[in-house]
Scaffold this motif. Structure first.
Motif, mmCIF file in Angstrom:
data_model
loop_
_atom_site.group_PDB
_atom_site.id
_atom_site.type_symbol
_atom_site.label_atom_id
_atom_site.label_comp_id
_atom_site.label_asym_id
_atom_site.label_seq_id
_atom_site.Cartn_x
_atom_site.Cartn_y
_atom_site.Cartn_z
ATOM 1 N N LEU A 68 0.825 -1.213 0.000
ATOM 2 C CA LEU A 68 0.000 0.000 0.000
ATOM 3 C C LEU A 68 0.862 1.267 0.000
ATOM 4 N N ILE A 69 1.925 1.251 0.790
ATOM 5 C CA ILE A 69 2.818 2.419 0.831
ATOM 6 C C ILE A 69 3.516 2.607 -0.512
ATOM 7 N N PHE A 70 3.926 1.501 -1.129
ATOM 8 C CA PHE A 70 4.626 1.558 -2.413
ATOM 9 C C PHE A 70 3.737 2.184 -3.499
ATOM 10 N N GLY A 75 2.242 6.916 -6.887
ATOM 11 C CA GLY A 75 1.294 7.948 -7.315
ATOM 12 C C GLY A 75 1.947 9.318 -7.357
ATOM 13 N N HIS A 76 2.752 9.616 -6.334
ATOM 14 C CA HIS A 76 3.486 10.887 -6.321
ATOM 15 C C HIS A 76 4.499 10.947 -7.468
ATOM 16 N N LEU A 77 5.201 9.852 -7.685
ATOM 17 C CA LEU A 77 6.222 9.825 -8.738
ATOM 18 C C LEU A 77 5.616 10.026 -10.120
ATOM 19 N N VAL A 78 4.502 9.364 -10.363
ATOM 20 C CA VAL A 78 3.827 9.498 -11.665
ATOM 21 C C VAL A 78 3.323 10.929 -11.855
ATOM 22 N N ALA A 79 2.715 11.482 -10.801
ATOM 23 C CA ALA A 79 2.207 12.864 -10.886
ATOM 24 C C ALA A 79 3.346 13.844 -11.155
ATOM 25 N N ALA A 80 4.481 13.642 -10.475
ATOM 26 C CA ALA A 80 5.644 14.517 -10.685
ATOM 27 C C ALA A 80 6.184 14.376 -12.103
ATOM 28 N N LYS A 81 6.184 13.147 -12.608
ATOM 29 C CA LYS A 81 6.681 12.905 -13.972
ATOM 30 C C LYS A 81 5.788 13.592 -14.999
ATOM 31 N N ILE A 82 4.476 13.561 -14.774
ATOM 32 C CA ILE A 82 3.531 14.229 -15.687
ATOM 33 C C ILE A 82 3.836 15.726 -15.756
ATOM 34 N N LYS A 83 4.235 16.287 -14.622
ATOM 35 C CA LYS A 83 4.549 17.717 -14.558
ATOM 36 C C LYS A 83 6.022 18.015 -14.867
ATOM 37 N N TYR A 118 -1.704 15.180 -4.542
ATOM 38 C CA TYR A 118 -2.963 14.442 -4.708
ATOM 39 C C TYR A 118 -2.721 13.075 -5.344
ATOM 40 N N GLY A 119 -1.652 12.972 -6.120
ATOM 41 C CA GLY A 119 -1.350 11.711 -6.804
ATOM 42 C C GLY A 119 -1.153 10.549 -5.854
ATOM 43 N N GLY A 120 -0.622 10.813 -4.638
ATOM 44 C CA GLY A 120 -0.377 9.745 -3.663
ATOM 45 C C GLY A 120 -1.659 9.105 -3.147
ATOM 46 N N PRO A 121 -2.554 9.869 -2.507
ATOM 47 C CA PRO A 121 -3.810 9.297 -2.004
ATOM 48 C C PRO A 121 -4.707 8.736 -3.109
ATOM 49 N N LEU A 122 -4.653 9.357 -4.293
ATOM 50 C CA LEU A 122 -5.460 8.840 -5.401
ATOM 51 C C LEU A 122 -4.966 7.458 -5.812
ATOM 52 N N ALA A 123 -3.645 7.297 -5.919
ATOM 53 C CA ALA A 123 -3.077 5.985 -6.223
ATOM 54 C C ALA A 123 -3.378 5.010 -5.090
ATOM 55 N N GLY A 124 -3.389 5.543 -3.852
ATOM 56 C CA GLY A 124 -3.722 4.705 -2.707
ATOM 57 C C GLY A 124 -5.134 4.153 -2.795
ATOM 58 N N LEU A 125 -6.055 4.971 -3.283
ATOM 59 C CA LEU A 125 -7.433 4.508 -3.481
ATOM 60 C C LEU A 125 -7.473 3.403 -4.529
ATOM 61 N N ILE A 126 -6.734 3.592 -5.599
ATOM 62 C CA ILE A 126 -6.693 2.587 -6.667
ATOM 63 C C ILE A 126 -6.072 1.284 -6.163
ATOM 64 N N SER A 127 -5.111 1.390 -5.234
ATOM 65 C CA SER A 127 -4.434 0.193 -4.719
ATOM 66 C C SER A 127 -5.384 -0.723 -3.949
ATOM 67 N N ILE A 128 -6.501 -0.169 -3.504
ATOM 68 C CA ILE A 128 -7.471 -0.951 -2.733
ATOM 69 C C ILE A 128 -8.329 -1.839 -3.635
ATOM 70 N N ILE A 129 -8.482 -1.467 -4.889
ATOM 71 C CA ILE A 129 -9.394 -2.165 -5.810
ATOM 72 C C ILE A 129 -9.085 -3.657 -5.931
ATOM 73 N N PRO A 130 -7.811 -4.066 -6.107
ATOM 74 C CA PRO A 130 -7.535 -5.513 -6.183
ATOM 75 C C PRO A 130 -7.977 -6.265 -4.931
ATOM 76 N N ALA A 131 -7.839 -5.634 -3.769
ATOM 77 C CA ALA A 131 -8.257 -6.276 -2.521
ATOM 78 C C ALA A 131 -9.768 -6.471 -2.491
ATOM 79 N N PHE A 132 -10.510 -5.526 -3.034
ATOM 80 C CA PHE A 132 -11.965 -5.662 -3.148
ATOM 81 C C PHE A 132 -12.308 -6.890 -3.992
ATOM 82 N N ALA A 133 -11.657 -6.971 -5.150
ATOM 83 C CA ALA A 133 -11.927 -8.084 -6.071
ATOM 84 C C ALA A 133 -11.587 -9.428 -5.420
ATOM 85 N N LEU A 134 -10.456 -9.495 -4.722
ATOM 86 C CA LEU A 134 -10.044 -10.741 -4.077
ATOM 87 C C LEU A 134 -10.969 -11.120 -2.922
#
Length: 399
Positions: A68-70, A75-83, A118-134
């Motif tokens: 989850l931390i990773f 998310g932060h790294l991707v957001a920074a790269k976009i900018k 914002y990229g960090g918590p947003l990616a964190g939300l996405i990271s939860i989706i696989p756990a929902f499916a499982l």
């Protein structure tokens, strides 16, 4: 032998205190060294954190936490790269999370800071989706724990105190919100004096204080700008009227130039002496915030004194006799001082502009940012309640 929940709690508590103590004592210099090691640092620190978490909480919990931390940091790294903002690789810090290095000077405004944060918590939300499916597939409550943990980590990160993501996110609305966050955190600390919360409060207070001082810094820089501009007008007059002293120059003209030069020196020195008298009369302690106006005035005078001291030293005149060194080339010295002042003025004006415009955003941007912030926080809160309700009626063996 398996440890009890109470033992785990105690170990965790003292483990956190130990890490925080080391972190503060070294002033994070060790972290800056690690960040320079590149991708190897990410992998190595990830396994160290995994091992540390596993000792206290078990492997299944440790794997979930590191995952989850990773994703959050990615998310932060991707957001920074976009900018197009350069960053260092992520480095894990046991019991403190993870961090990526970003040069603050590469972020031009609060809108960009919002995007990266914002990229960090947003990616964190996405990271939860696989756990929902499982969980839906297997019914294993372990995946609900992952959901709960992911929601908790990212919701906690949205708290409006810098250096948490929430503090950087709400800065697009107003950095004054940081003070509100700190005030809310105070009673929480009394109820639950968690070492991580204490660390966040300390860093949050330091960050807020730095921001509060920006008004003082701005006033000082504006004063420096006025002082340097005024002095350079005098030097420009000398520069325009004296382009050098050829060998056949008329002696009376040289005397006149020396007199002008000396007069300017005396004028600057008198102002410096005036400032010295002011500072001698204002040597007592001044309270931050309560006496900020007086503190600012003292700092402005100290800044001006330093400017005048430098210029007087470079003018090469003996103060005891006010004699000008006969070997001095007036035009060269005047031009040198003038150019130094102009270079300093360019830097000051650039910094003034950056400070004044950093948090300036349109109403539309503020509204969109607030909607995005609240939407993410509410969604994570709903997920957290959902997962907690399931866990209340379930048991998680083997964690």
């Amino acid at each position: 032998m398996a440890t009890t929940a109470k033992q785990n709690t105690n170990k965790s508590y003292w483990g956190w205190l130990a890490v925080i103590g080391v972190f503060l004592l070294t002033k994070a210099k060790w972290l800056l060294v690690i960040l320079k090691l590149g991708k190897f640092a990410t992998l190595a620190s990830m396994f160290i954190s995994l091992w540390a978490y596993a000792i206290f909480y078990g492997w299944k919990f440790a794997i979930a936490l590191v995952y989850l931390i990773f994703i959050h940091e990615m998310g932060h790294l991707v957001a920074a790269k976009i900018k197009n903002i350069p960053t260092s690789p992520a480095v894990f810090i046991p019991f403190l999370g993870a961090a990526i290095g970003i040069d603050p000077k590469k972020i031009d405004n609060a809108k960009t800071e919002f995007f990266v944060a914002y990229g960090g918590p947003l990616a964190g939300l996405i990271s939860i989706i696989p756990a929902f499916a499982l969980y839906m597939t297997t019914g294993d409550p372990y995946w609900v724990l992952v959901i709960q943990l992911g929601a908790l980590i990212n919701l906690f990160n949205l708290f409006p105190v810098s250096p948490l993501d929430g503090g950087r996110i709400v800065s697009v609305l107003s950095p004054n919100i940081w003070l509100v966050g700190l005030l809310i955190l105070i009673p929480v600390l009394f109820i639950s004096p968690d070492p991580i919360l204490i660390l966040i409060f300390i860093f949050g207070l330091v960050t807020w204080w730095k921001q509060f001082k920006k008004n003082t810094d701005l006033a000082i820089m504006k004063h420096e700008e006025n002082v340097l501009t005024k002095i350079n007008k005098d030097f420009q007059f000398l520069t325009n009227n004296n382009t050098g002293w050829p060998k056949d120059i008329d002696h009376s003209e040289q005397d006149l130039t020396a007199n002008q030069y000396t007069s300017l020196f005396v004028k600057i020195k008198e102002r410096k002496d005036q400032i010295n008298r002011y500072l001698q009369n204002n040597t007592g302690f001044t309270f931050p915030v309560l006496q900020e106006k007086k503190r600012t005035e003292i700092k402005k005078n100290k800044a001006e004194k330093e400017i005048l001291r430098r210029i007087l030293n470079e003018m090469n005149i003996r103060e005891d006799t006010l004699e000008v060194d006969t070997a001095i080339r007036f035009a060269s010295v005047i031009e040198n001082i003038y150019n130094k002042n102009e270079n300093r003025l360019l830097k000051i004006r650039k910094e003034i502009k950056r400070i004044k415009t950093y948090y300036k955003t349109s109403v539309g941007t503020k509204v969109k940012s607030l909607v995005l912030y609240l939407s993410l926080a509410i969604l994570l809160a709903i997920i957290l309640v959902f997962a907690s309700n399931i866990l209340d009626s379930s048991q998680l063996p083997g964690l």
